[in-house]
Design an enzyme around this catalytic site. Structure first.
Site, short mmCIF file in Angstrom:
data_model
loop_
_atom_site.label_atom_id
_atom_site.label_comp_id
_atom_site.label_asym_id
_atom_site.label_seq_id
_atom_site.Cartn_x
_atom_site.Cartn_y
_atom_site.Cartn_z
N SER A 56 -1.37 -9.41 -4.77
CA SER A 56 -2.65 -10.11 -4.80
C SER A 56 -3.83 -9.20 -5.10
O SER A 56 -4.90 -9.69 -5.49
CB SER A 56 -2.87 -10.82 -3.45
OG SER A 56 -2.85 -9.88 -2.40
N THR A 57 -3.69 -7.90 -4.92
CA THR A 57 -4.75 -6.95 -5.28
C THR A 57 -4.54 -6.42 -6.69
O THR A 57 -5.48 -6.39 -7.50
CB THR A 57 -4.80 -5.78 -4.28
OG1 THR A 57 -4.87 -6.30 -2.94
CG2 THR A 57 -6.02 -4.91 -4.53
N ASP A 111 -1.89 0.07 -7.92
CA ASP A 111 -1.16 -0.93 -7.14
C ASP A 111 -1.78 -1.05 -5.76
O ASP A 111 -2.49 -0.16 -5.29
CB ASP A 111 0.32 -0.55 -7.03
CG ASP A 111 1.22 -1.76 -6.80
OD1 ASP A 111 0.70 -2.88 -6.62
OD2 ASP A 111 2.45 -1.58 -6.81
N GLY A 112 -1.50 -2.16 -5.10
CA GLY A 112 -1.96 -2.37 -3.74
C GLY A 112 -0.97 -1.80 -2.74
O GLY A 112 0.02 -1.17 -3.10
N ALA A 113 -1.24 -2.01 -1.46
CA ALA A 113 -0.35 -1.58 -0.39
C ALA A 113 -0.52 -2.51 0.79
O ALA A 113 -1.57 -3.14 0.96
CB ALA A 113 -0.64 -0.14 0.01
N ASP A 114 0.52 -2.59 1.61
CA ASP A 114 0.47 -3.44 2.79
C ASP A 114 -0.05 -2.69 4.01
O ASP A 114 -0.65 -3.28 4.90
CB ASP A 114 1.87 -4.00 3.08
CG ASP A 114 2.40 -4.80 1.89
OD1 ASP A 114 1.70 -5.71 1.43
OD2 ASP A 114 3.52 -4.50 1.42
N LYS A 124 4.86 -0.74 1.33
CA LYS A 124 4.74 -1.68 0.22
C LYS A 124 6.00 -2.55 0.20
O LYS A 124 6.99 -2.24 0.83
CB LYS A 124 4.58 -0.95 -1.11
CG LYS A 124 3.25 -0.23 -1.25
CD LYS A 124 3.12 0.55 -2.55
CE LYS A 124 3.45 -0.25 -3.79
NZ LYS A 124 2.64 -1.48 -3.90
N GLU A 133 8.48 -1.02 -8.10
CA GLU A 133 7.22 -0.32 -7.84
C GLU A 133 7.47 1.16 -7.59
O GLU A 133 6.76 2.02 -8.11
CB GLU A 133 6.51 -0.95 -6.63
CG GLU A 133 5.90 -2.31 -6.93
CD GLU A 133 5.34 -2.99 -5.70
OE1 GLU A 133 4.49 -3.87 -5.86
OE2 GLU A 133 5.77 -2.65 -4.57
N LYS A 151 -5.98 -3.06 5.74
CA LYS A 151 -4.66 -2.45 5.52
C LYS A 151 -4.56 -1.03 6.10
O LYS A 151 -3.50 -0.41 6.03
CB LYS A 151 -4.35 -2.41 4.02
CG LYS A 151 -4.41 -3.78 3.33
CD LYS A 151 -3.42 -4.75 3.93
CE LYS A 151 -3.58 -6.15 3.39
NZ LYS A 151 -3.33 -6.27 1.96
#
Length: 261
Positions: A56-57, A111-114, A124, A133, A151
């Site tokens: 989503s990011t 990329d995003g991360a959780d 991730k 990824e 996060k």
């Protein structure tokens, strides 16, 4: 400071994107993600081979790169997508694509991360694309991680949300039980990922399953934990991305913070 987390003090705040604490603007989480993504795209230069993240990011970054290509502000970009979903989005916005076989060295990945800990270690894979990824982002010269401030954690697993592990479908219960026992002291509960709507098992782009580990305590030395997981037959890959991120961009209610490792 845009970044209130005590263990992330010392990062640079981008004053050009500051929002007054008295401002009536109430930014949503998605708007914060977009701000972080757009800031990351400033690192992109014409002629680059780019790792295109999933989630989503990251989708905001992919959309912005496509827009800049269409405007002629970026040229000769090659994208390496980290999932089928990102592949479809990149095609739709006009980003030329290739793969690691043709481009084994990538200039930049976004990329995003959780979760992100103070050492820029990541969790991730809650979106299900952790294997691709890790393959793509492990081949890049620079890995820019984009998140909103929710996060940030003191240690991986602190959010009590999923720590994903991709496994082969064969005897998945056996593998899940072994994973749970491995982190028994951390109060680990291992659950096979399923779709909430219909209860069907989630299958990755690679035809594998995901076991989500829910931890009540810190698992300690992450490299030791990583090695233990990967030595377990049946495991394909896990969602801990250790010593991989080179830059962290965090969007918060008061602005954007950029931290280089």
């Amino acid at each position: 400071m845009a970044l209130a987390h005590p263990n992330f003090i010392g990062s640079e705040v981008d004053s050009s994107i500051m929002v007054s604490s008295e401002s009536p603007i109430n930014l949503t989480q998605d708007e914060l993600k977009k701000i972080a993504a757009y800031k990351a795209v400033e690192f992109v230069e014409s002629g680059m081979v780019l790792g295109l993240g999933t989630g989503s990011t990251a989708c905001h970054a992919v959309a912005k790169i496509g827009e800049l290509l269409q405007q002629g502000k970026l040229k000769n970009i090659i994208g390496i997508p980290t999932s089928k979903k990102t592949h479809e989005q990149a095609v739709s916005v006009g980003i030329p694509l290739s793969d690691l076989d043709s481009y084994p060295v990538i200039d930049l990945a976004i990329d995003g991360a959780d979760e992100v800990d103070p050492c820029l270690n990541l969790v991730k894979g809650r979106g299900g694309s952790l294997l691709r990824e890790k393959m793509v982002e492990g081949a890049c010269k620079k890995f820019v991680v984009i998140v909103d401030e929710t996060k940030l954690v003191n240690y991986l697993g602190e959010s009590k949300l999923a720590m994903p592990v991709e496994i082969v479908p064969f005897c998945w219960k056996f593998t899940a039980q072994r994973l749970e026992l491995m982190f028994e002291e951390a109060g680990c509960v291992a659950k096979l990922r399923k779709f909430s709507e219909n209860g069907e098992i989630y299958v990755t782009d690679n035809g594998n399953y995901i076991v989500d580990l829910y931890l009540k305590k810190d698992i300690g030395d992450l490299k030791v934990a990583s090695d233990e997981i990967l030595r377990l037959a049946g495991v394909v890959e896990h969602g801990m991305f250790l010593d991989m991120a080179t830059t962290l961009i965090v969007a918060g209610k008061l602005g954007v913070t950029v931290r280089n490792k």
